[in-house]
Design a protein around this motif. Structure first.
Motif, PDB file in Angstrom:
ATOM      1  N   GLU A 110       0.826  -1.211   0.000  1.00 54.07           N
ATOM      2  CA  GLU A 110       0.000   0.000   0.000  1.00 54.07           C
ATOM      3  C   GLU A 110       0.867   1.271   0.000  1.00 54.07           C
ATOM      4  O   GLU A 110       0.597   2.224   0.704  1.00 54.07           O
ATOM      5  CB  GLU A 110      -0.956   0.000   1.198  1.00 54.07           C
ATOM      6  CG  GLU A 110      -1.864  -1.215   1.265  1.00 54.07           C
ATOM      7  CD  GLU A 110      -2.845  -1.302   0.107  1.00 54.07           C
ATOM      8  OE1 GLU A 110      -3.282  -0.262  -0.401  1.00 54.07           O
ATOM      9  OE2 GLU A 110      -3.168  -2.430  -0.303  1.00 54.07           O
ATOM     10  N   TYR A 111       1.924   1.259  -0.795  1.00 45.65           N
ATOM     11  CA  TYR A 111       2.869   2.380  -0.891  1.00 45.65           C
ATOM     12  C   TYR A 111       2.247   3.499  -1.724  1.00 45.65           C
ATOM     13  O   TYR A 111       1.876   3.302  -2.874  1.00 45.65           O
ATOM     14  CB  TYR A 111       4.169   1.892  -1.529  1.00 45.65           C
ATOM     15  CG  TYR A 111       5.267   2.923  -1.624  1.00 45.65           C
ATOM     16  CD1 TYR A 111       5.865   3.437  -0.483  1.00 45.65           C
ATOM     17  CD2 TYR A 111       5.725   3.357  -2.863  1.00 45.65           C
ATOM     18  CE1 TYR A 111       6.896   4.368  -0.570  1.00 45.65           C
ATOM     19  CE2 TYR A 111       6.754   4.293  -2.955  1.00 45.65           C
ATOM     20  CZ  TYR A 111       7.326   4.789  -1.804  1.00 45.65           C
ATOM     21  OH  TYR A 111       8.339   5.705  -1.898  1.00 45.65           O
ATOM     22  N   SER A 112       2.113   4.691  -1.136  1.00 48.91           N
ATOM     23  CA  SER A 112       1.456   5.811  -1.808  1.00 48.91           C
ATOM     24  C   SER A 112       2.464   6.802  -2.371  1.00 48.91           C
ATOM     25  O   SER A 112       3.475   7.095  -1.738  1.00 48.91           O
ATOM     26  CB  SER A 112       0.538   6.549  -0.832  1.00 48.91           C
ATOM     27  OG  SER A 112      -0.507   5.710  -0.427  1.00 48.91           O
ATOM     28  N   LEU A 113       2.146   7.314  -3.561  1.00 49.38           N
ATOM     29  CA  LEU A 113       2.952   8.348  -4.208  1.00 49.38           C
ATOM     30  C   LEU A 113       2.034   9.416  -4.764  1.00 49.38           C
ATOM     31  O   LEU A 113       0.985   9.117  -5.321  1.00 49.38           O
ATOM     32  CB  LEU A 113       3.744   7.779  -5.390  1.00 49.38           C
ATOM     33  CG  LEU A 113       5.010   7.021  -5.097  1.00 49.38           C
ATOM     34  CD1 LEU A 113       5.584   6.455  -6.390  1.00 49.38           C
ATOM     35  CD2 LEU A 113       6.028   7.916  -4.442  1.00 49.38           C
ATOM     36  N   LYS A 114       2.469  10.658  -4.614  1.00 48.73           N
ATOM     37  CA  LYS A 114       1.738  11.791  -5.171  1.00 48.73           C
ATOM     38  C   LYS A 114       2.763  12.868  -5.463  1.00 48.73           C
ATOM     39  O   LYS A 114       3.603  13.165  -4.621  1.00 48.73           O
ATOM     40  CB  LYS A 114       0.691  12.269  -4.174  1.00 48.73           C
ATOM     41  CG  LYS A 114      -0.314  13.206  -4.751  1.00 48.73           C
ATOM     42  CD  LYS A 114      -1.455  13.420  -3.768  1.00 48.73           C
ATOM     43  CE  LYS A 114      -2.500  14.272  -4.434  1.00 48.73           C
ATOM     44  NZ  LYS A 114      -3.709  14.396  -3.695  1.00 48.73           N
ATOM     45  N   THR A 115       2.702  13.458  -6.662  1.00 49.27           N
ATOM     46  CA  THR A 115       3.729  14.429  -7.029  1.00 49.27           C
ATOM     47  C   THR A 115       3.479  15.805  -6.428  1.00 49.27           C
ATOM     48  O   THR A 115       4.415  16.506  -6.083  1.00 49.27           O
ATOM     49  CB  THR A 115       3.868  14.545  -8.555  1.00 49.27           C
ATOM     50  OG1 THR A 115       2.608  14.903  -9.113  1.00 49.27           O
ATOM     51  CG2 THR A 115       4.377  13.260  -9.144  1.00 49.27           C
ATOM     52  N   MET A 151       6.838   6.085 -10.649  1.00 46.40           N
ATOM     53  CA  MET A 151       7.997   5.363 -10.119  1.00 46.40           C
ATOM     54  C   MET A 151       9.286   6.099 -10.485  1.00 46.40           C
ATOM     55  O   MET A 151      10.197   6.212  -9.664  1.00 46.40           O
ATOM     56  CB  MET A 151       8.022   3.925 -10.638  1.00 46.40           C
ATOM     57  CG  MET A 151       6.948   3.044 -10.019  1.00 46.40           C
ATOM     58  SD  MET A 151       6.758   1.452 -10.845  1.00 46.40           S
ATOM     59  CE  MET A 151       8.272   0.632 -10.417  1.00 46.40           C
ATOM     60  N   ASP A 152       9.345   6.616 -11.711  1.00 51.59           N
ATOM     61  CA  ASP A 152      10.526   7.379 -12.132  1.00 51.59           C
ATOM     62  C   ASP A 152      10.681   8.655 -11.323  1.00 51.59           C
ATOM     63  O   ASP A 152      11.780   8.996 -10.887  1.00 51.59           O
ATOM     64  CB  ASP A 152      10.451   7.707 -13.624  1.00 51.59           C
ATOM     65  CG  ASP A 152      10.711   6.501 -14.504  1.00 51.59           C
ATOM     66  OD1 ASP A 152      11.213   5.481 -13.998  1.00 51.59           O
ATOM     67  OD2 ASP A 152      10.408   6.593 -15.709  1.00 51.59           O
ATOM     68  N   VAL A 153       9.589   9.383 -11.119  1.00 52.88           N
ATOM     69  CA  VAL A 153       9.627  10.610 -10.326  1.00 52.88           C
ATOM     70  C   VAL A 153      10.135  10.312  -8.921  1.00 52.88           C
ATOM     71  O   VAL A 153      10.929  11.068  -8.355  1.00 52.88           O
ATOM     72  CB  VAL A 153       8.229  11.278 -10.270  1.00 52.88           C
ATOM     73  CG1 VAL A 153       8.178  12.367  -9.216  1.00 52.88           C
ATOM     74  CG2 VAL A 153       7.851  11.837 -11.629  1.00 52.88           C
ATOM     75  N   ASP A 154       9.722   9.189  -8.380  1.00 48.88           N
ATOM     76  CA  ASP A 154      10.119   8.807  -7.026  1.00 48.88           C
ATOM     77  C   ASP A 154      11.590   8.402  -6.947  1.00 48.88           C
ATOM     78  O   ASP A 154      12.179   8.427  -5.876  1.00 48.88           O
ATOM     79  CB  ASP A 154       9.231   7.654  -6.537  1.00 48.88           C
ATOM     80  CG  ASP A 154       9.402   7.367  -5.066  1.00 48.88           C
ATOM     81  OD1 ASP A 154       9.338   8.314  -4.264  1.00 48.88           O
ATOM     82  OD2 ASP A 154       9.599   6.183  -4.716  1.00 48.88           O
ATOM     83  N   ASN A 155      12.181   8.028  -8.080  1.00 46.24           N
ATOM     84  CA  ASN A 155      13.525   7.458  -8.041  1.00 46.24           C
ATOM     85  C   ASN A 155      14.622   8.309  -8.650  1.00 46.24           C
ATOM     86  O   ASN A 155      15.744   7.839  -8.799  1.00 46.24           O
ATOM     87  CB  ASN A 155      13.509   6.074  -8.713  1.00 46.24           C
ATOM     88  CG  ASN A 155      12.838   5.075  -7.816  1.00 46.24           C
ATOM     89  OD1 ASN A 155      13.341   4.760  -6.755  1.00 46.24           O
ATOM     90  ND2 ASN A 155      11.672   4.605  -8.219  1.00 46.24           N
ATOM     91  N   SER A 166      20.622   7.805 -14.348  1.00 46.35           N
ATOM     92  CA  SER A 166      20.555   7.153 -13.042  1.00 46.35           C
ATOM     93  C   SER A 166      19.260   6.364 -12.847  1.00 46.35           C
ATOM     94  O   SER A 166      19.143   5.594 -11.903  1.00 46.35           O
ATOM     95  CB  SER A 166      20.710   8.183 -11.920  1.00 46.35           C
ATOM     96  OG  SER A 166      19.580   9.041 -11.869  1.00 46.35           O
ATOM     97  N   LEU A 167      18.296   6.565 -13.753  1.00 50.95           N
ATOM     98  CA  LEU A 167      17.052   5.793 -13.660  1.00 50.95           C
ATOM     99  C   LEU A 167      17.349   4.315 -13.885  1.00 50.95           C
ATOM    100  O   LEU A 167      17.997   3.946 -14.865  1.00 50.95           O
ATOM    101  CB  LEU A 167      16.026   6.276 -14.683  1.00 50.95           C
ATOM    102  CG  LEU A 167      15.362   7.602 -14.396  1.00 50.95           C
ATOM    103  CD1 LEU A 167      14.509   8.037 -15.583  1.00 50.95           C
ATOM    104  CD2 LEU A 167      14.509   7.515 -13.137  1.00 50.95           C
ATOM    105  N   LYS A 168      16.879   3.487 -12.984  1.00 57.87           N
ATOM    106  CA  LYS A 168      17.072   2.036 -13.079  1.00 57.87           C
ATOM    107  C   LYS A 168      15.857   1.411 -13.755  1.00 57.87           C
ATOM    108  O   LYS A 168      14.835   2.057 -13.961  1.00 57.87           O
ATOM    109  CB  LYS A 168      17.269   1.437 -11.681  1.00 57.87           C
ATOM    110  CG  LYS A 168      18.429   2.023 -10.922  1.00 57.87           C
ATOM    111  CD  LYS A 168      19.736   1.730 -11.595  1.00 57.87           C
ATOM    112  CE  LYS A 168      20.892   2.277 -10.764  1.00 57.87           C
ATOM    113  NZ  LYS A 168      22.161   2.137 -11.407  1.00 57.87           N
ATOM    114  N   GLU A 169      15.974   0.120 -14.059  1.00 53.85           N
ATOM    115  CA  GLU A 169      14.839  -0.601 -14.635  1.00 53.85           C
ATOM    116  C   GLU A 169      13.648  -0.520 -13.691  1.00 53.85           C
ATOM    117  O   GLU A 169      13.813  -0.523 -12.467  1.00 53.85           O
ATOM    118  CB  GLU A 169      15.180  -2.081 -14.825  1.00 53.85           C
ATOM    119  CG  GLU A 169      16.128  -2.365 -15.945  1.00 53.85           C
ATOM    120  CD  GLU A 169      16.377  -3.861 -16.088  1.00 53.85           C
ATOM    121  OE1 GLU A 169      16.249  -4.609 -15.099  1.00 53.85           O
ATOM    122  OE2 GLU A 169      16.700  -4.283 -17.211  1.00 53.85           O
ATOM    123  N   SER A 170      12.461  -0.447 -14.272  1.00 53.34           N
ATOM    124  CA  SER A 170      11.247  -0.478 -13.454  1.00 53.34           C
ATOM    125  C   SER A 170      10.217  -1.376 -14.126  1.00 53.34           C
ATOM    126  O   SER A 170      10.083  -1.382 -15.346  1.00 53.34           O
ATOM    127  CB  SER A 170      10.699   0.935 -13.239  1.00 53.34           C
ATOM    128  OG  SER A 170      10.338   1.528 -14.465  1.00 53.34           O
TER     129      SER A 170
END
Length: 171
Positions: free
Chosen positions: A46-51, A95-99, A108-112
């Motif tokens: 239940e991991y939440s992300l919001k920009t 996921m990219d924004v978070d990483n 530096s972006l890794k595989e997702s």
């Protein structure tokens, strides 16, 4: 009503088991994607992300990051499958924004990976698994190489998957 309750309960238990047992998360990801993972750094259910304040946020069922920085979102799709392609696109972006850190290099972006475990067929072509990567339409042997992968499993066709011991083998 009872079926919906049991599917929600299954989703909750699945998420909790993966969050509290990184080795189980590791094994499931290795089986689903036919990849090797040395170690799991982070597993959250239940991991939440919001920009920002008025953007559309997401809540990943299970979010996993391995020791190399690769990210995995595992979604349990217990209801009728609708608009999953656009949802996967949005999840990949967040996921990219978070990483990537402010001022960070895009390299530096890794595989997702966004993985949907669906009760039915997400696209209606009667395949047990759908794997999407960006390719050149002019020459399908050319991959864009951006590191994004979207995988949709059709549990209704489990018996048609390549191996009884593994959910999927991706070449």
């Amino acid at each position: 009503m009872k079926v919906h309750f049991f599917l929600c309960l299954f989703n909750f238990i699945f998420c909790k088991v993966l969050e509290e047992n990184p080795d189980v998360s590791k094994k499931i990801l290795e089986m689903l994607l036919n990849i090797k993972i040395d170690r799991i750094e982070k597993t959250c259910s239940e991991y939440s992300l919001k920009t920002d304040f008025d953007s559309h946020g997401v809540r990943f069922d299970v979010y996993v990051k391995d020791g190399t920085g690769r990210c995995f979102d595992i979604e349990i799709q217990t209801s009728k499958v609708t608009k999953l392609a656009k949802r996967a696109r949005y999840y990949q972006g967040l996921m990219d924004v978070d990483n990537i850190q402010s001022g960070g290099n895009y390299e530096s972006l890794k595989e997702s990976y966004v993985i949907f475990l669906c009760m039915g067929d997400a696209f209606g072509y009667n395949l047990p698994v759908y794997t999407f990567r960006y390719i050149a339409l002019e020459d399908k042997a050319i991959e864009m190489g951006d590191g994004t992968v979207n995988v949709f499993f059709n549990a209704g066709m489990y018996d048609k998957m390549e191996s009884e011991n593994m959910f999927l083998k991706i070449a």
